[in-house]
Motif scaffolding. Sequence first.
Motif, PDB file in Angstrom:
ATOM      1  N   SER A   1      46.525  42.844  38.079  1.00 44.99           N
ATOM      2  CA  SER A   1      45.363  43.717  38.264  1.00 44.99           C
ATOM      3  C   SER A   1      44.419  43.236  39.089  1.00 44.99           C
ATOM      4  O   SER A   1      43.626  44.065  39.765  1.00 44.99           O
ATOM      5  CB  SER A   1      44.757  44.001  36.775  1.00 44.99           C
TER       6      SER A   1
ATOM      7  N   ARG B   1      41.354  43.367  44.639  1.00 45.44           N
ATOM      8  CA  ARG B   1      41.423  42.858  45.933  1.00 45.44           C
ATOM      9  C   ARG B   1      41.512  43.907  47.043  1.00 45.44           C
ATOM     10  O   ARG B   1      40.951  43.817  48.142  1.00 45.44           O
ATOM     11  CB  ARG B   1      42.247  41.708  46.191  1.00 45.44           C
TER      12      ARG B   1
ATOM     13  N   SER C   1      35.270  39.884  43.596  1.00 52.25           N
ATOM     14  CA  SER C   1      34.594  39.607  42.410  1.00 52.25           C
ATOM     15  C   SER C   1      33.263  40.501  42.431  1.00 52.25           C
ATOM     16  O   SER C   1      32.619  40.663  41.281  1.00 52.25           O
ATOM     17  CB  SER C   1      34.427  38.353  42.093  1.00 52.25           C
TER      18      SER C   1
ATOM     19  N   ARG D   1      35.823  49.549  38.162  1.00 54.26           N
ATOM     20  CA  ARG D   1      36.398  49.366  37.206  1.00 54.26           C
ATOM     21  C   ARG D   1      37.163  50.296  36.455  1.00 54.26           C
ATOM     22  O   ARG D   1      38.324  50.450  36.062  1.00 54.26           O
ATOM     23  CB  ARG D   1      35.483  48.660  36.043  1.00 54.26           C
TER      24      ARG D   1
ATOM     25  N   ARG E   1      41.548  39.928  33.743  1.00 56.96           N
ATOM     26  CA  ARG E   1      40.085  39.414  32.990  1.00 56.96           C
ATOM     27  C   ARG E   1      39.905  40.258  32.000  1.00 56.96           C
ATOM     28  O   ARG E   1      39.322  39.626  30.997  1.00 56.96           O
ATOM     29  CB  ARG E   1      39.117  39.302  34.048  1.00 56.96           C
ATOM     30  N   ASP E   2      40.451  41.443  31.844  1.00 59.54           N
ATOM     31  CA  ASP E   2      39.786  42.437  30.722  1.00 59.54           C
ATOM     32  C   ASP E   2      41.070  43.113  30.178  1.00 59.54           C
ATOM     33  O   ASP E   2      41.080  44.332  29.702  1.00 59.54           O
ATOM     34  CB  ASP E   2      38.994  43.240  31.416  1.00 59.54           C
TER      35      ASP E   2
ATOM     36  N   ARG F   1      32.375  32.561  41.341  1.00 60.55           N
ATOM     37  CA  ARG F   1      33.266  33.627  40.965  1.00 60.55           C
ATOM     38  C   ARG F   1      33.300  33.698  39.415  1.00 60.55           C
ATOM     39  O   ARG F   1      33.251  34.767  38.798  1.00 60.55           O
ATOM     40  CB  ARG F   1      34.679  33.411  41.539  1.00 60.55           C
TER      41      ARG F   1
ATOM     42  N   ASP G   1      32.203  36.780  37.247  1.00 61.72           N
ATOM     43  CA  ASP G   1      33.166  37.482  36.239  1.00 61.72           C
ATOM     44  C   ASP G   1      32.729  37.295  34.951  1.00 61.72           C
ATOM     45  O   ASP G   1      33.039  38.376  34.271  1.00 61.72           O
ATOM     46  CB  ASP G   1      34.504  36.520  36.704  1.00 61.72           C
TER      47      ASP G   1
ATOM     48  N   ARG H   1      29.016  39.100  34.244  1.00 59.23           N
ATOM     49  CA  ARG H   1      28.699  40.796  34.614  1.00 59.23           C
ATOM     50  C   ARG H   1      28.410  41.652  33.299  1.00 59.23           C
ATOM     51  O   ARG H   1      29.192  41.159  32.457  1.00 59.23           O
ATOM     52  CB  ARG H   1      29.670  41.222  35.678  1.00 59.23           C
TER      53      ARG H   1
HETATM   54  O1   DC Z   1      42.733  37.347  39.559  1.00 56.32           O
HETATM   55  P1   DC Z   1      42.417  37.575  41.025  1.00 56.32           P
HETATM   56  O2   DC Z   1      41.644  36.347  41.630  1.00 56.32           O
HETATM   57  O3   DC Z   1      43.129  38.127  41.977  1.00 56.32           O
HETATM   58  O4   DC Z   1      40.929  38.518  40.676  1.00 56.32           O
HETATM   59  C1   DC Z   1      40.139  39.156  42.063  1.00 56.32           C
HETATM   60  C2   DC Z   1      38.846  39.493  41.417  1.00 56.32           C
HETATM   61  O5   DC Z   1      38.957  40.655  40.460  1.00 56.32           O
HETATM   62  C3   DC Z   1      38.218  38.419  40.598  1.00 56.32           C
HETATM   63  O6   DC Z   1      36.918  38.127  41.044  1.00 56.32           O
HETATM   64  C4   DC Z   1      38.125  38.950  39.219  1.00 56.32           C
HETATM   65  C5   DC Z   1      38.295  40.374  39.429  1.00 56.32           C
HETATM   66  N1   DC Z   1      39.238  41.038  38.292  1.00 56.32           N
HETATM   67  C6   DC Z   1      38.869  41.598  37.164  1.00 56.32           C
HETATM   68  O7   DC Z   1      37.483  41.834  37.188  1.00 56.32           O
HETATM   69  N2   DC Z   1      39.291  42.403  36.194  1.00 56.32           N
HETATM   70  C7   DC Z   1      40.616  42.241  36.454  1.00 56.32           C
HETATM   71  N3   DC Z   1      41.453  42.816  35.235  1.00 56.32           N
HETATM   72  C8   DC Z   1      41.549  41.512  37.506  1.00 56.32           C
HETATM   73  C9   DC Z   1      40.499  40.881  38.343  1.00 56.32           C
END
Ligand code: DC
Length: 202
Positions: free
Chosen positions: A31, A36, A85, A94, A115-116, A160, A164, A167
Amino acid sequence: MVIAIDGPAGAGKSTVARAVAAALGFTYLDSGAMYRCVALAVLRSGGEPAALARSLTIELGERVLLDGEDVSGAIRAPEVSELASTVAALPEVRSAMVAQQQRLLGSGDWVAEGRDIGTVVRPQAELKVFLTASEAERANRRAAELGATQEAVLAAQRERDRRDSTRAASPLRPAAGAVELDTTGLTFDEVVARVLTLATAR
Ligand code: DC
């Protein structure tokens, strides 16, 4: 079945999620690659992130395609990580990404990483894992990957992590019912084996 793997940058989520998916014959969903892609599109066009998030076509698989172009390498650049981020903190970005992720996870067997995933995208996932490692270990792993020094990586990683997890929109935190797995001092194979043991117990 859906296995959700969440955690901070550098905890080993993508390598572990990929290996678990391969071992089980599940599809891997990165995700973060989607956030990105939005960041890369913003950097290139200077456009408004929410509008771009709604209009871009992002395809995930062996390669990451943004409106048909292979951006697998371009989305890993440090300036993209940085901006990802920031755009990921925007509620409208989102909601566009979460809707796409929920559609994908609606059918089939998946290992989804982010992350979520366990908190927002798929709270009903059969297995939720929150993968962590010490800040120093995470920075060391990222530095080895990027060929950079630990100090250089650590400062950006801290910023970051802070963004993350503080927020307002879907901050990084363990989901209810998530198994927390601290990978500090564990080998990659040990982490994968632990997740596979958890998965087969479900
Ligand atoms: O896992 P990553 O480093 O490729 O994620 C890139 C950015 O996206 C990181 O700052 C966190 C965010 N992210 C998010 O907020 N929710 C997700 N499900 C995946 C990544």
